[in-house]
Scaffold this motif. Structure first.
Motif, PDB file in Angstrom:
ATOM      1  N   HIS A 101     -15.234  60.417  -4.829  1.00 38.00           N
ATOM      2  CA  HIS A 101     -14.304  59.562  -5.531  1.00 38.00           C
ATOM      3  C   HIS A 101     -13.098  59.941  -5.491  1.00 38.00           C
ATOM      4  O   HIS A 101     -12.549  61.291  -5.413  1.00 38.00           O
ATOM      5  N   SER A 102     -12.057  59.254  -5.394  1.00 36.03           N
ATOM      6  CA  SER A 102     -10.654  59.650  -5.156  1.00 36.03           C
ATOM      7  C   SER A 102      -9.647  58.552  -5.916  1.00 36.03           C
ATOM      8  O   SER A 102      -9.992  57.284  -5.981  1.00 36.03           O
ATOM      9  N   ASP A 103      -8.721  58.950  -6.399  1.00 39.96           N
ATOM     10  CA  ASP A 103      -7.531  57.987  -7.109  1.00 39.96           C
ATOM     11  C   ASP A 103      -6.667  57.240  -6.079  1.00 39.96           C
ATOM     12  O   ASP A 103      -5.622  56.957  -6.276  1.00 39.96           O
TER      13      ASP A 103
END
Length: 82
Positions: free
Chosen positions: A63-65
């Motif tokens: 997961h990454s923003d």
């Protein structure tokens, strides 16, 4: 979760590996160079992948923003500086 922030003496990043049952392994790293937020996130990704391998993880969801970073990893965007 990957986070990166610059500071005067370098930059830092944080990696959190989580299991489906809620166990979390948190790892912070200090980069000995001044890095942009994106570079710090890439460094965190590399460390997170190595940590997952050391923990014998067989299935990994990242997961990454950073939409830009995700598209680069998926091959949608090319890297201008390898």
């Amino acid at each position: 979760m990957l986070m990166g922030h610059p500071c005067k003496s370098g930059s830092w990043s944080r990696v959190v590996l989580g299991t489906p049952d809620g166990l979390e392994i948190k790892y912070s790293l200090m980069l000995r160079f001044l890095a942009t937020n994106n570079v710090a996130k890439y460094e965190a990704l590399i460390v997170g992948l190595k940590l997952a391998r050391e923990c014998s993880v067989r299935v990994l969801i990242v997961h990454s923003d950073s939409e830009f970073m995700v598209y680069q990893i998926l091959g949608v965007f090319g890297a201008s500086n390898p």
